[in-house]
Design a protein around this motif. Structure first.
Motif, mmCIF file in Angstrom:
data_model
loop_
_atom_site.group_PDB
_atom_site.id
_atom_site.type_symbol
_atom_site.label_atom_id
_atom_site.label_comp_id
_atom_site.label_asym_id
_atom_site.label_seq_id
_atom_site.Cartn_x
_atom_site.Cartn_y
_atom_site.Cartn_z
ATOM 1 N N ALA A 1 0.761 -1.354 0.184
ATOM 2 C CA ALA A 1 -0.096 0.212 -0.070
ATOM 3 C C ALA A 1 0.772 1.281 -0.135
ATOM 4 O O ALA A 1 2.034 1.372 0.424
ATOM 5 N N GLY A 2 0.303 2.380 -0.560
ATOM 6 C CA GLY A 2 1.127 3.533 -0.731
ATOM 7 C C GLY A 2 0.551 4.690 -1.179
ATOM 8 O O GLY A 2 -0.918 4.605 -0.904
ATOM 9 N N LEU A 3 1.131 5.672 -1.579
ATOM 10 C CA LEU A 3 0.242 7.043 -1.764
ATOM 11 C C LEU A 3 0.661 7.436 -3.180
ATOM 12 O O LEU A 3 1.975 7.240 -3.637
ATOM 13 N N GLY A 4 -0.186 8.133 -3.782
ATOM 14 C CA GLY A 4 0.207 8.654 -5.137
ATOM 15 C C GLY A 4 -0.349 9.996 -5.490
ATOM 16 O O GLY A 4 -1.284 10.642 -4.809
ATOM 17 N N GLY A 5 -0.050 10.455 -6.559
ATOM 18 C CA GLY A 5 -0.656 11.683 -7.097
ATOM 19 C C GLY A 5 -0.758 11.775 -8.556
ATOM 20 O O GLY A 5 -0.200 10.939 -9.238
ATOM 21 N N ARG A 6 -1.842 12.425 -9.360
ATOM 22 C CA ARG A 6 -1.913 12.345 -10.356
ATOM 23 C C ARG A 6 -2.498 13.559 -11.045
ATOM 24 O O ARG A 6 -2.879 14.468 -10.397
ATOM 25 N N PHE A 7 -1.991 14.040 -12.361
ATOM 26 C CA PHE A 7 -2.624 15.237 -12.977
ATOM 27 C C PHE A 7 -2.955 14.643 -14.573
ATOM 28 O O PHE A 7 -2.207 14.075 -14.837
ATOM 29 N N GLY A 8 -4.123 15.114 -14.828
ATOM 30 C CA GLY A 8 -4.412 15.119 -16.352
ATOM 31 C C GLY A 8 -5.244 16.511 -17.006
ATOM 32 O O GLY A 8 -5.417 17.526 -16.381
ATOM 33 N N PHE A 9 -5.106 16.568 -18.244
ATOM 34 C CA PHE A 9 -5.554 17.515 -18.864
ATOM 35 C C PHE A 9 -6.464 17.039 -19.964
ATOM 36 O O PHE A 9 -6.105 15.948 -20.656
ATOM 37 N N LYS A 10 -7.573 17.591 -20.467
ATOM 38 C CA LYS A 10 -8.615 17.399 -21.432
ATOM 39 C C LYS A 10 -8.014 17.360 -22.878
ATOM 40 O O LYS A 10 -7.589 18.467 -23.360
ATOM 41 N N ALA A 11 -7.882 16.170 -23.497
ATOM 42 C CA ALA A 11 -7.334 16.120 -24.681
ATOM 43 C C ALA A 11 -8.424 16.308 -25.907
ATOM 44 O O ALA A 11 -8.145 17.033 -27.027
ATOM 45 N N PHE A 12 -9.523 15.702 -25.570
ATOM 46 C CA PHE A 12 -10.606 15.633 -26.387
ATOM 47 C C PHE A 12 -12.044 15.469 -25.495
ATOM 48 O O PHE A 12 -11.826 15.608 -24.327
ATOM 49 N N PRO A 13 -13.195 15.827 -25.966
ATOM 50 C CA PRO A 13 -14.419 15.964 -25.201
ATOM 51 C C PRO A 13 -14.463 14.871 -24.275
ATOM 52 O O PRO A 13 -14.835 15.104 -23.035
ATOM 53 N N HIS A 14 -14.188 13.745 -24.360
ATOM 54 C CA HIS A 14 -14.291 12.402 -23.409
ATOM 55 C C HIS A 14 -12.928 11.870 -23.122
ATOM 56 O O HIS A 14 -13.049 10.681 -22.491
ATOM 57 N N VAL A 15 -11.995 12.400 -23.373
ATOM 58 C CA VAL A 15 -10.556 11.638 -23.289
ATOM 59 C C VAL A 15 -9.729 12.621 -22.630
ATOM 60 O O VAL A 15 -9.349 13.989 -22.780
ATOM 61 N N ILE A 16 -9.110 12.504 -21.509
ATOM 62 C CA ILE A 16 -8.265 13.023 -20.369
ATOM 63 C C ILE A 16 -6.715 12.321 -20.447
ATOM 64 O O ILE A 16 -6.924 11.170 -20.038
ATOM 65 N N MET A 17 -5.873 12.883 -20.807
ATOM 66 C CA MET A 17 -4.371 12.504 -20.544
ATOM 67 C C MET A 17 -3.928 12.490 -19.463
ATOM 68 O O MET A 17 -3.767 13.744 -18.990
ATOM 69 N N GLU A 18 -3.631 11.402 -18.581
ATOM 70 C CA GLU A 18 -3.195 11.513 -17.450
ATOM 71 C C GLU A 18 -1.817 10.919 -17.067
ATOM 72 O O GLU A 18 -1.282 10.039 -17.841
ATOM 73 N N GLY A 19 -1.026 11.567 -16.229
ATOM 74 C CA GLY A 19 0.234 11.100 -15.819
ATOM 75 C C GLY A 19 -0.030 10.913 -14.204
ATOM 76 O O GLY A 19 -0.770 11.698 -13.599
ATOM 77 N N GLU A 20 0.504 9.756 -13.616
ATOM 78 C CA GLU A 20 0.633 9.717 -12.294
ATOM 79 C C GLU A 20 1.652 8.920 -11.745
ATOM 80 O O GLU A 20 2.436 8.084 -12.392
ATOM 81 N N MET A 21 1.925 9.015 -10.367
ATOM 82 C CA MET A 21 3.204 8.413 -9.815
ATOM 83 C C MET A 21 2.627 8.168 -8.482
ATOM 84 O O MET A 21 2.152 8.911 -7.615
ATOM 85 N N SER A 22 3.040 6.720 -8.048
ATOM 86 C CA SER A 22 2.777 6.568 -6.609
ATOM 87 C C SER A 22 4.014 5.625 -5.919
ATOM 88 O O SER A 22 4.750 4.950 -6.611
ATOM 89 N N TYR A 23 4.157 5.650 -4.614
ATOM 90 C CA TYR A 23 5.296 4.977 -3.985
ATOM 91 C C TYR A 23 4.571 4.096 -2.953
ATOM 92 O O TYR A 23 3.552 4.433 -2.057
ATOM 93 N N ASP A 24 4.788 2.758 -3.040
ATOM 94 C CA ASP A 24 4.262 1.776 -2.018
ATOM 95 C C ASP A 24 5.327 1.367 -0.958
ATOM 96 O O ASP A 24 6.579 1.219 -1.575
ATOM 97 N N PHE A 25 5.131 1.498 0.135
ATOM 98 C CA PHE A 25 5.749 1.495 1.343
ATOM 99 C C PHE A 25 6.265 0.029 1.483
ATOM 100 O O PHE A 25 5.423 -0.894 1.116
ATOM 101 N N ALA A 26 7.251 -0.231 2.491
ATOM 102 C CA ALA A 26 7.320 -1.633 2.879
ATOM 103 C C ALA A 26 6.293 -2.083 3.693
ATOM 104 O O ALA A 26 5.693 -1.298 4.597
ATOM 105 N N GLN A 27 6.131 -3.378 3.654
ATOM 106 C CA GLN A 27 4.927 -4.011 4.489
ATOM 107 C C GLN A 27 5.538 -4.939 5.292
ATOM 108 O O GLN A 27 6.166 -5.822 4.957
ATOM 109 N N ALA A 28 4.386 -5.118 6.375
ATOM 110 C CA ALA A 28 4.766 -6.353 7.336
ATOM 111 C C ALA A 28 3.972 -7.805 6.598
ATOM 112 O O ALA A 28 2.987 -7.620 6.175
ATOM 113 N N PHE A 29 4.669 -8.721 6.868
ATOM 114 C CA PHE A 29 3.803 -10.237 6.425
ATOM 115 C C PHE A 29 4.064 -11.064 7.396
ATOM 116 O O PHE A 29 5.000 -10.983 8.381
#
Length: 192
Positions: free
Chosen positions: A43-71
């Motif tokens: 599990a982790g946290l992320g962020g994204r940003f997008g811009f509308k390229a066409f009426p129903h199409v959004i171009m998105e870029g995102e990055m997330s970082y998943d932390f170390a987990q216990a098992f």
């Protein structure tokens, strides 16, 4: 008092423009990845940003970082059994870019997406912090980076410029073959 009045007038002017335009989206999200090769849940946290390229199409870029987990690991022998918890020390940095195709114009919009990008898998015994995230980004070219294809679908709902989004997909990475991994993301976003 003049500053408050000016701020109020600017807000009254720009808020309708922002909600009427709907050209950009920015958001943060909580990320869950079921790593199928080791049956680990990250599990982790992320962020994204997008811009509308066409009426129903959004171009998105995102990055997330998943932390170390216990098992947990269970050991049994003929007389006793024990259970121990260990830290995985595995961290994953994801970067994805691609189109999101929305269906409908209402307050609740289903969508599908196909994104390409990378996953950086690393073992790091240091505690998860902002410094370990920065070192993951700085060392992308020197570490284990795999190509990723992410087909997914989801739904987003909004009231004015503020909304919530849930998406589910298969994060497929290519490293000695294809590896399918369940990925969930949920979080707020702003439309402007």
């Amino acid at each position: 008092m003049k500053r408050v009045a000016l701020l109020f007038l600017l807000a009254c002017f720009f808020i309708p423009l922002a909600s009427a335009q709907d050209h950009f989206q920015a958001g943060v999200y909580a990320d869950y990845l079921h790593f199928s090769q080791t049956s680990s849940n990250l599990a982790g946290l992320g962020g994204r940003f997008g811009f509308k390229a066409f009426p129903h199409v959004i171009m998105e870029g995102e990055m997330s970082y998943d932390f170390a987990q216990a098992f947990s690991e269970g050991f049994t022998d003929t007389t006793t059994g024990s259970l121990s918890f260990q830290q995985t020390n595995m961290r994953v940095l994801h970067g994805l870019f691609g189109p999101k195709v929305e269906g409908g114009h209402g307050r609740i919009r289903p969508f599908v997406t196909v994104k390409g990008g990378f996953s950086n898998f690393r073992l790091d015994p240091r505690p998860a912090s902002f410094d370990t995230f920065v070192s993951s980004v700085e060392n992308l070219r020197a570490k284990n980076v795999s190509a990723v294809l992410y087909p997914g679908a989801g739904v987003e709902g909004h009231l004015g410029p503020v909304g919530l989004r849930l998406d589910v997909g298969d994060e497929i990475y290519f490293n000695g073959g294809t590896h399918n991994n369940l990925r969930l993301a949920f979080g707020p976003f702003l439309r402007f």
